[in-house]
Scaffold this active site. Sequence first.
Site, PDB file in Angstrom:
ATOM      1  N   SER A 135       1.856  -4.965   0.558  1.00  0.00           N
ATOM      2  CA  SER A 135       0.559  -4.094   0.899  1.00  0.00           C
ATOM      3  C   SER A 135      -0.409  -4.352  -0.482  1.00  0.00           C
ATOM      4  CB  SER A 135       0.652  -2.740   1.309  1.00  0.00           C
ATOM      5  OG  SER A 135       1.033  -2.049   0.366  1.00  0.00           O
ATOM      6  N   ASP A 136      -1.664  -4.179  -0.227  1.00  0.00           N
ATOM      7  CA  ASP A 136      -2.618  -3.871  -1.566  1.00  0.00           C
ATOM      8  C   ASP A 136      -2.261  -2.423  -1.565  1.00  0.00           C
ATOM      9  OD1 ASP A 136      -4.304  -3.828  -3.474  1.00  0.00           O
ATOM     10  OD2 ASP A 136      -5.938  -4.689  -2.411  1.00  0.00           O
ATOM     11  N   CYS A 137      -2.513  -1.703  -2.952  1.00  0.00           N
ATOM     12  CA  CYS A 137      -1.806  -0.517  -3.168  1.00  0.00           C
ATOM     13  C   CYS A 137      -2.693   0.558  -2.258  1.00  0.00           C
ATOM     14  CB  CYS A 137      -2.292  -0.371  -4.723  1.00  0.00           C
ATOM     15  SG  CYS A 137      -1.381  -1.340  -5.610  1.00  0.00           S
TER      16      CYS A 137
END
Length: 466
Positions: free
Chosen positions: A167-169
């Site tokens: 995932s993106d953060c």
Amino acid sequence: WYRIGQVIGTEARGVYNNGQAEGLTFWAPNINVFRDPRWGRGQETPGEDPTMTGKYAAVFVRGVQGYAISGAINSSDLEASACCKHFTAYDLENWKGVTRFAFDAKVTEQDLADTYNPPFKSCVEDGGASGIMCSYNRVNGVPTCADHNLLSKTARGDWSFNGYITSDCDAVAIIHDVQGYAKAPEDAVADVLKAGMDVNCGGYIQTHGVSAYQQGKITGEDIDRALRNLFAIRMRLGLFNGNPKYNRYGNIRADQVCKKEHQDLALQAAQDGIVLLKNDAGALPLSKSKVSSVAVIGPNGNNASLLLGNYFGPPCISVTPFQALQGYVKDATFVQGCNAAVCNVSNIGEAVHAASSADYVVLFMGLDQNQEREEVDRLELGLPGMQESLVNKVADAAKKPVILVLLCGGPVDVTFAKNNPKIGAIVWAGYPGQAGGIAIAQVLFGEHNPGEILFHPTLSNSWRLS
């Protein structure tokens, strides 16, 4: 592009082998299509063309991971791991109160297939990428990190992706906390793991994963699959093979960092990225023998950090455009003219005086990371603040037509400069990196021919999208 990727992979190995890095995964390249010129992260991408972006993705990834530039990939070993991001249809940070965390991109199946997904397909099929990052936004109502069709059916099924998906953060957290797609935190954990995501950048799965398992929303197999995908990449990197100095890439030492060949490539990349937009009456190139004095004016003229854009490592060298031009003209003067690119405080009088006293004038204008970056989109395409007024007044005061150099990632509307006969040349330099100041000086003095094609369109500030 391939050679740049090679240098990144090689220098990464050198640092790792020297015990100065814990891992070898790079969350790059950014291969989102630069469709809206106001997007703050357009500077990270190759531009608006899906085909060119796909070609860039493939060769950059091959370079980073230690593969040949083309042909079959016959080794599972990785010099470093590249991760193509942000999958998919992501090109908004914060637009009139709509953030990337809440944004729902409405994209037709045709546009997804023709525009947004081809770079990722090329990154996987042609580049052999070992990582993919899913984005913050939703696509047609479904968070990308929770989209089984996108992650498992398309990437792993149709493209035969063999790597980890991260995932993106905090992109898992927002599925419940911002988007309301998941009714409970445990549902968000289940949604992403069952969709095919493997790694959560952030602590959301760590916090809510146990309860999701206890509630029967995820299974041991969901967890095992994610771990297999993650640890397979770590094994391909050789992270469990003991002292790295005795493994396949063990001969790469820390002295590879900043070696001359790599710095020469940084200069070539900067040179090749510079584009000549206007050159009336032979304003360029300048002649060393004929330029007795030069006034360098503008907020981007004498700050080396402004050459780097966003997401950069420590540069090997630090040379500003003004410092580089001092190597060509002994009588060189610098006046900032504005407090910064925002240019809400100016000293036009000092700039005008310097311009009227010099033989030639070079203006360094454009944008900086306060105007465009992650989490920051622009509202318009014009030069910020009083920059246009500064340019025009300096041009009026100068003895000869001035040269305007633009440092920016996205396009800026300089129609006023195009139509002003007192502005002889316009040069777009992007964010050219550590060697940018040197490259710009070489172009201005005819030691390198600039390009003629921008990676993004030049649009009028009257252009609007709702």
